[in-house]
Write an enzyme that holds these catalytic residues in place. Structure first.
Site, PDB file in Angstrom:
ATOM      1  N   GLY A  12      41.394  36.813  61.553  1.00 22.69           N
ATOM      2  CA  GLY A  12      40.628  36.035  60.564  1.00 22.69           C
ATOM      3  C   GLY A  12      39.860  34.914  61.240  1.00 22.69           C
ATOM      4  N   TYR A 151      50.749  34.388  45.919  1.00 22.50           N
ATOM      5  CA  TYR A 151      50.413  33.743  47.200  1.00 22.50           C
ATOM      6  C   TYR A 151      51.634  32.976  47.734  1.00 22.50           C
ATOM      7  CZ  TYR A 151      47.774  30.835  50.523  1.00 22.50           C
ATOM      8  OH  TYR A 151      47.319  30.196  51.654  1.00 22.50           O
TER       9      TYR A 151
HETATM   10  P1  NAI Z   1      38.762  31.708  54.912  1.00 20.95           P
HETATM   11  O1  NAI Z   1      38.685  32.532  53.683  1.00 20.95           O
HETATM   12  O2  NAI Z   1      37.714  30.698  55.190  1.00 20.95           O
HETATM   13  O3  NAI Z   1      38.899  32.670  56.201  1.00 20.95           O
HETATM   14  C1  NAI Z   1      39.792  33.746  56.221  1.00 20.95           C
HETATM   15  C2  NAI Z   1      39.289  34.793  57.196  1.00 20.95           C
HETATM   16  O4  NAI Z   1      40.222  35.899  57.152  1.00 20.95           O
HETATM   17  C3  NAI Z   1      37.910  35.358  56.816  1.00 20.95           C
HETATM   18  O5  NAI Z   1      37.069  35.369  57.959  1.00 20.95           O
HETATM   19  C4  NAI Z   1      38.222  36.757  56.316  1.00 20.95           C
HETATM   20  O6  NAI Z   1      37.159  37.690  56.557  1.00 20.95           O
HETATM   21  C5  NAI Z   1      39.467  37.099  57.125  1.00 20.95           C
HETATM   22  N1  NAI Z   1      40.242  38.183  56.499  1.00 20.95           N
HETATM   23  C6  NAI Z   1      40.656  38.290  55.214  1.00 20.95           C
HETATM   24  N2  NAI Z   1      41.282  39.462  55.022  1.00 20.95           N
HETATM   25  C7  NAI Z   1      41.278  40.107  56.213  1.00 20.95           C
HETATM   26  C8  NAI Z   1      41.757  41.371  56.661  1.00 20.95           C
HETATM   27  N3  NAI Z   1      42.355  42.227  55.832  1.00 20.95           N
HETATM   28  N4  NAI Z   1      41.577  41.718  57.962  1.00 20.95           N
HETATM   29  C9  NAI Z   1      40.942  40.874  58.810  1.00 20.95           C
HETATM   30  N5  NAI Z   1      40.445  39.683  58.451  1.00 20.95           N
HETATM   31  C10 NAI Z   1      40.608  39.296  57.169  1.00 20.95           C
HETATM   32  O7  NAI Z   1      40.209  31.023  54.842  1.00 20.95           O
HETATM   33  P2  NAI Z   1      40.851  29.801  55.652  1.00 20.95           P
HETATM   34  O8  NAI Z   1      40.917  28.632  54.747  1.00 20.95           O
HETATM   35  O9  NAI Z   1      40.228  29.655  56.970  1.00 20.95           O
HETATM   36  O10 NAI Z   1      42.346  30.357  55.767  1.00 20.95           O
HETATM   37  C11 NAI Z   1      42.957  30.774  56.974  1.00 20.95           C
HETATM   38  C12 NAI Z   1      44.443  30.854  56.729  1.00 20.95           C
HETATM   39  O11 NAI Z   1      44.932  29.584  56.324  1.00 20.95           O
HETATM   40  C13 NAI Z   1      44.875  31.847  55.634  1.00 20.95           C
HETATM   41  O12 NAI Z   1      46.029  32.520  56.056  1.00 20.95           O
HETATM   42  C14 NAI Z   1      45.187  30.951  54.449  1.00 20.95           C
HETATM   43  O13 NAI Z   1      46.144  31.537  53.589  1.00 20.95           O
HETATM   44  C15 NAI Z   1      45.748  29.741  55.166  1.00 20.95           C
HETATM   45  N6  NAI Z   1      45.691  28.514  54.396  1.00 20.95           N
HETATM   46  C16 NAI Z   1      44.490  28.062  53.903  1.00 20.95           C
HETATM   47  C17 NAI Z   1      44.465  26.906  53.154  1.00 20.95           C
HETATM   48  C18 NAI Z   1      43.205  26.388  52.553  1.00 20.95           C
HETATM   49  O14 NAI Z   1      43.321  25.576  51.595  1.00 20.95           O
HETATM   50  N7  NAI Z   1      42.026  26.741  53.047  1.00 20.95           N
HETATM   51  C19 NAI Z   1      45.697  26.122  52.904  1.00 20.95           C
HETATM   52  C20 NAI Z   1      46.883  26.686  53.499  1.00 20.95           C
HETATM   53  C21 NAI Z   1      46.861  27.839  54.222  1.00 20.95           C
END
Ligand code: NAI
Length: 244
Positions: A12, A151
């Site tokens: 990701g 989630y």
């Molecule tokens: P984001 O949505 O900006 O980025 C997530 C990335 O994961 C994207 O590039 C997407 O294409 C990729 N992705 C999704 N499903 C996929 C798959 N099946 N295979 C490969 N790539 C895939 O999200 P963000 O905020 O950067 O989140 C990153 C991590 O942090 C996640 O695990 C999220 O649950 C966690 N997180 C995020 C928070 C937030 O408020 N933004 C808070 C706490 C945890």
């Protein structure tokens, strides 16, 4: 690969926390591979970051982490490009309360599969040199949030899985550490797109207004700390009140 540089893989990694972490690791002289199912964003990140840090600093491979065959071939490509994997960050994650099986598949099952593949590569008794696995959980894994129960289940499951594997004597003997980061709401597209992902968005919105949004840098700083400390089974909480 230059002698001495450390090598990291981030799932990701095309945008949000993953992409910011890739940049931070490049700044710290790492060689980096990013895996993501978003091909356009991944290729874009590869082009921009190679321009900023030098050709061959970062590689992108398209990979849907929920497909085991994708994951296996992508990890192989990372090893070919980097030489080895010292740090593997399971960062890909989604929130979608309307699609429980996909949410479990991305946030939990895929991480378990990836850990299995990467641990085999890192094992010293199989010619590896040990390594560090960081799993990106969430405050939602520690605190039960009524508007995103599925989630929450995936992220607390991830905490439990990480702690259990970290406790295996075999893992420590192979020089491998696993830990988790638990960020609060963070300023990425993930939060901006929440409205269509749950039935009770107004409660989520109030919660975000109450806690505020973390800057992505606070989360990447936390991940860098976990990589540096290498304490097996660590759980690091990053919230508006600080890091503990
Ligand atoms: P984001 O949505 O900006 O980025 C997530 C990335 O994961 C994207 O590039 C997407 O294409 C990729 N992705 C999704 N499903 C996929 C798959 N099946 N295979 C490969 N790539 C895939 O999200 P963000 O905020 O950067 O989140 C990153 C991590 O942090 C996640 O695990 C999220 O649950 C966690 N997180 C995020 C928070 C937030 O408020 N933004 C808070 C706490 C945890």
């Amino acid at each position: 690969m230059e002698a001495g540089s450390r090598c990291a893989v981030i799932t990701g990694g095309a945008q949000g926390i993953g992409r910011a972490l890739a940049e931070e690791l490049l700044r710290n002289q790492y060689k980096v591979c990013i895996l993501d199912m978003n091909k356009d964003a991944g290729e874009n990140a590869q082009t921009e970051l190679n321009k900023a840090f030098g050709d061959g600093s970062i590689f992108f491979y398209a990979c849907d982490v929920t497909k085991n065959s994708d994951l296996e071939s992508a990890v192989k490509l990372c090893i070919e490009s980097l030489g080895r994997i010292d740090v593997f960050v399971n960062n890909a994650g989604i929130v979608n309360e309307y699609n429980p099986s996909l949410t479990v598949s991305v946030n939990l099952t895929a991480v378990i599969q990836a850990c299995g593949i990467v641990i085999e590569h890192m094992r010293k008794d199989k010619g590896g040199s040990g390594g560090t696995i960081i799993n990106v959980s969430s405050i939602a894994g520690l605190v039960s949030l009524p508007f995103i129960p599925i989630y929450c289940a995936t992220k607390s499951g991830l905490l439990s899985y990480t702690k259990a594997v970290a406790k295996q004597a075999e893992i420590a003997a192979q020089g491998i550490t696993l830990s988790c980061i638990c960020p609060g709401f963070t300023d990425t597209a993930f939060v901006q797109n929440l409205e269509d992902k749950m039935p009770d968005f107004s409660t989520a919105h109030k919660a975000i207004e109450h806690t505020g949004l973390l800057k992505v840098q606070a989360v990447t700083d936390g991940i860098l700390k976990l990589i540096k400390d290498q304490k097996n089974g660590s759980i690091l909480k990053v919230s508006a009140n600080g890091t503990d």
